[in-house]
Write an enzyme that holds these catalytic residues in place. Sequence first.
Site, PDB file in Angstrom:
ATOM      1  N   ALA A 266      -1.010  -6.287 -27.071  1.00 28.91           N
ATOM      2  CA  ALA A 266      -0.104  -7.548 -26.953  1.00 28.91           C
ATOM      3  C   ALA A 266      -0.749  -8.925 -28.068  1.00 28.91           C
ATOM      4  O   ALA A 266      -1.618  -8.259 -29.191  1.00 28.91           O
ATOM      5  CB  ALA A 266      -1.576  -7.790 -25.373  1.00 28.91           C
TER       6      ALA A 266
ATOM      7  N   GLY B 211      -2.054  -2.676 -25.642  1.00 26.48           N
ATOM      8  CA  GLY B 211      -0.752  -2.787 -24.906  1.00 26.48           C
ATOM      9  C   GLY B 211       1.313  -1.968 -25.227  1.00 26.48           C
ATOM     10  O   GLY B 211       2.209  -1.962 -24.071  1.00 26.48           O
TER      11      GLY B 211
ATOM     12  N   GLU C 289      -8.168  -2.118 -28.033  1.00 23.89           N
ATOM     13  CA  GLU C 289      -8.779  -3.286 -27.683  1.00 23.89           C
ATOM     14  C   GLU C 289     -10.569  -3.142 -27.919  1.00 23.89           C
ATOM     15  O   GLU C 289     -10.815  -4.424 -28.358  1.00 23.89           O
ATOM     16  CB  GLU C 289      -8.543  -3.478 -26.382  1.00 23.89           C
ATOM     17  CG  GLU C 289      -7.394  -3.463 -26.430  1.00 23.89           C
ATOM     18  CD  GLU C 289      -6.328  -2.500 -25.467  1.00 23.89           C
ATOM     19  OE1 GLU C 289      -6.669  -0.922 -26.555  1.00 23.89           O
ATOM     20  OE2 GLU C 289      -4.825  -2.145 -24.478  1.00 23.89           O
TER      21      GLU C 289
HETATM   22  C1  HXC Z   1      -0.465 -10.089 -33.017  1.00 23.37           C
HETATM   23  C2  HXC Z   1      -0.160  -8.835 -34.572  1.00 23.37           C
HETATM   24  C3  HXC Z   1      -0.513  -7.832 -34.284  1.00 23.37           C
HETATM   25  C4  HXC Z   1      -0.992  -8.186 -32.890  1.00 23.37           C
HETATM   26  C5  HXC Z   1       0.068  -6.772 -36.303  1.00 23.37           C
HETATM   27  N1  HXC Z   1       0.113  -8.337 -35.799  1.00 23.37           N
HETATM   28  N2  HXC Z   1      -0.872  -6.436 -35.304  1.00 23.37           N
HETATM   29  N3  HXC Z   1       0.321 -10.117 -34.576  1.00 23.37           N
HETATM   30  N4  HXC Z   1      -0.489  -9.018 -32.057  1.00 23.37           N
HETATM   31  N5  HXC Z   1      -1.304  -7.077 -31.688  1.00 23.37           N
HETATM   32  C6  HXC Z   1       0.643  -8.991 -36.920  1.00 23.37           C
HETATM   33  C7  HXC Z   1      -0.374  -9.363 -38.182  1.00 23.37           C
HETATM   34  O1  HXC Z   1      -1.040 -10.652 -37.966  1.00 23.37           O
HETATM   35  C8  HXC Z   1       0.472  -9.549 -39.541  1.00 23.37           C
HETATM   36  O2  HXC Z   1       1.166 -10.848 -39.277  1.00 23.37           O
HETATM   37  C9  HXC Z   1       2.040  -8.365 -39.474  1.00 23.37           C
HETATM   38  O3  HXC Z   1       1.952  -8.318 -38.053  1.00 23.37           O
HETATM   39  C10 HXC Z   1       2.242  -7.256 -39.649  1.00 23.37           C
HETATM   40  O4  HXC Z   1       0.619  -6.604 -39.583  1.00 23.37           O
HETATM   41  P1  HXC Z   1      -0.894  -5.974 -40.651  1.00 23.37           P
HETATM   42  O5  HXC Z   1      -1.658  -5.985 -40.157  1.00 23.37           O
HETATM   43  O6  HXC Z   1      -0.095  -6.649 -42.401  1.00 23.37           O
HETATM   44  O7  HXC Z   1       0.485  -4.287 -40.969  1.00 23.37           O
HETATM   45  P2  HXC Z   1      -0.399  -3.359 -40.948  1.00 23.37           P
HETATM   46  O8  HXC Z   1      -1.865  -3.611 -42.069  1.00 23.37           O
HETATM   47  O9  HXC Z   1       0.514  -2.416 -41.643  1.00 23.37           O
HETATM   48  O10 HXC Z   1      -1.112  -2.776 -40.058  1.00 23.37           O
HETATM   49  C11 HXC Z   1      -0.326  -2.266 -39.049  1.00 23.37           C
HETATM   50  C12 HXC Z   1      -1.758  -2.400 -38.092  1.00 23.37           C
HETATM   51  C13 HXC Z   1      -2.352  -3.971 -37.507  1.00 23.37           C
HETATM   52  C14 HXC Z   1      -2.646  -1.150 -38.038  1.00 23.37           C
HETATM   53  C15 HXC Z   1      -1.046  -2.182 -36.122  1.00 23.37           C
HETATM   54  O11 HXC Z   1      -1.229  -5.127 -37.781  1.00 23.37           O
HETATM   55  C16 HXC Z   1      -3.558  -3.783 -36.232  1.00 23.37           C
HETATM   56  O12 HXC Z   1      -4.491  -3.290 -36.123  1.00 23.37           O
HETATM   57  N6  HXC Z   1      -2.784  -4.676 -35.452  1.00 23.37           N
HETATM   58  C17 HXC Z   1      -3.976  -5.015 -34.177  1.00 23.37           C
HETATM   59  C18 HXC Z   1      -3.213  -3.560 -33.348  1.00 23.37           C
HETATM   60  C19 HXC Z   1      -4.670  -4.103 -31.829  1.00 23.37           C
HETATM   61  O13 HXC Z   1      -4.947  -4.357 -32.329  1.00 23.37           O
HETATM   62  N7  HXC Z   1      -3.113  -3.547 -30.782  1.00 23.37           N
HETATM   63  C20 HXC Z   1      -4.402  -4.529 -30.024  1.00 23.37           C
HETATM   64  C21 HXC Z   1      -4.092  -5.775 -28.698  1.00 23.37           C
HETATM   65  S1  HXC Z   1      -4.909  -5.741 -27.276  1.00 23.37           S
HETATM   66  P3  HXC Z   1       1.232 -12.126 -40.639  1.00 23.37           P
HETATM   67  O14 HXC Z   1       1.781 -12.855 -39.972  1.00 23.37           O
HETATM   68  O15 HXC Z   1      -0.996 -11.995 -39.971  1.00 23.37           O
HETATM   69  O16 HXC Z   1       1.058 -10.802 -41.543  1.00 23.37           O
HETATM   70  C22 HXC Z   1      -4.133  -5.865 -25.972  1.00 23.37           C
HETATM   71  C23 HXC Z   1      -4.832  -5.805 -25.316  1.00 23.37           C
HETATM   72  C24 HXC Z   1      -3.390  -5.182 -24.194  1.00 23.37           C
HETATM   73  O17 HXC Z   1      -2.684  -4.795 -26.166  1.00 23.37           O
HETATM   74  C25 HXC Z   1      -3.627  -5.876 -22.364  1.00 23.37           C
HETATM   75  C26 HXC Z   1      -3.484  -7.297 -22.431  1.00 23.37           C
HETATM   76  C27 HXC Z   1      -3.959  -7.336 -20.853  1.00 23.37           C
END
Ligand code: HXC
Length: 260
Positions: A66, A111, A134
């Site tokens: 998400a 998500g 998460e």
């Molecule tokens: C918004 C995101 C994002 C996310 C990545 N990006 N994941 N933006 N929401 N979930 C953005 C980053 O901010 C960055 O943009 C760009 O994508 C590239 O990501 P990087 O982090 O620079 O890449 P990398 O170093 O290769 O790392 C990849 C990654 C990491 C390991 C996937 O991005 C990551 O940990 N992302 C979050 C994963 C996460 O926690 N997902 C769960 C979300 S909560 P900018 O412009 O900032 O450089 C969820 C809840 C669901 O899903 C339930 C809801 C009801």
Amino acid sequence: MNYENILVEQRDAVTLVTLNRPQSLNALNSEVLRELGEVFAAYEADKSQRCLVITGSGDKAFAAGADIKEMVEKETVDFYLEDFFSGWQRNVVHGTRKPWIAAVNGFALGGGCELALMADFIIASDKARFGQPEINLGVAPGMGGSQRLTRAVGKAKSMEMCLTGRMMDAAEAESAGLVARVVPHDEMLNDALKTAAAIASKPPMAALATKEMVDAAFETTLELGLKHERRLFQILTASEDKVEGMKAFVEKREGQWKGR
Ligand code: HXC
């Protein structure tokens, strides 16, 4: 069909949907989910379309979860009043009787993993990585991860992944039963599309009933599930495609399906 966050293409009887926010690793914001809801409703209604494949744009991610940048702005009251992401669950999971495949080309996190788990099955690239991170954000799965991941891989792995936030690679995901198949990265989408085309070529009513009966295994007791399966089997025997399918077998030719 024109959407801002996704690409939609029809290839014969297969709809290909590509999540298209590569700059944020295809993070799922409300707008993406709204658009996906529309696409799935259109898919459901379009008789010419018999299987759907969903994948992510770019080389790196299916969907990294998400959209955290959207969620960071929201307060509890907003999450509650919007019943955050429930519309999505209603539209896609309960709304779609037709088959669909998640073609996971990279990160499927939070998500993103939960979206893939909603599909009928997952085909993964050897670069795919699955996780429910998460907990690192102070929350927990909210789109079905704690339930569907647990059903897919069992309590031990699911609990460990949800509590530690660690990722599973494609090989582990295959051995744990999370994905149907792992395919070399560059061939994965073609493979998923071929699989979808194969499903699309089957008698459509049998495909609907098959999906319904397999899904019932997650919802009911064995006794009721077996009865449900038997009834659906019996209903299928009334279809023109059953007559054609069995006749075609005996006559050693391909069946020509009417879809009824
Ligand atoms: C918004 C995101 C994002 C996310 C990545 N990006 N994941 N933006 N929401 N979930 C953005 C980053 O901010 C960055 O943009 C760009 O994508 C590239 O990501 P990087 O982090 O620079 O890449 P990398 O170093 O290769 O790392 C990849 C990654 C990491 C390991 C996937 O991005 C990551 O940990 N992302 C979050 C994963 C996460 O926690 N997902 C769960 C979300 S909560 P900018 O412009 O900032 O450089 C969820 C809840 C669901 O899903 C339930 C809801 C009801």
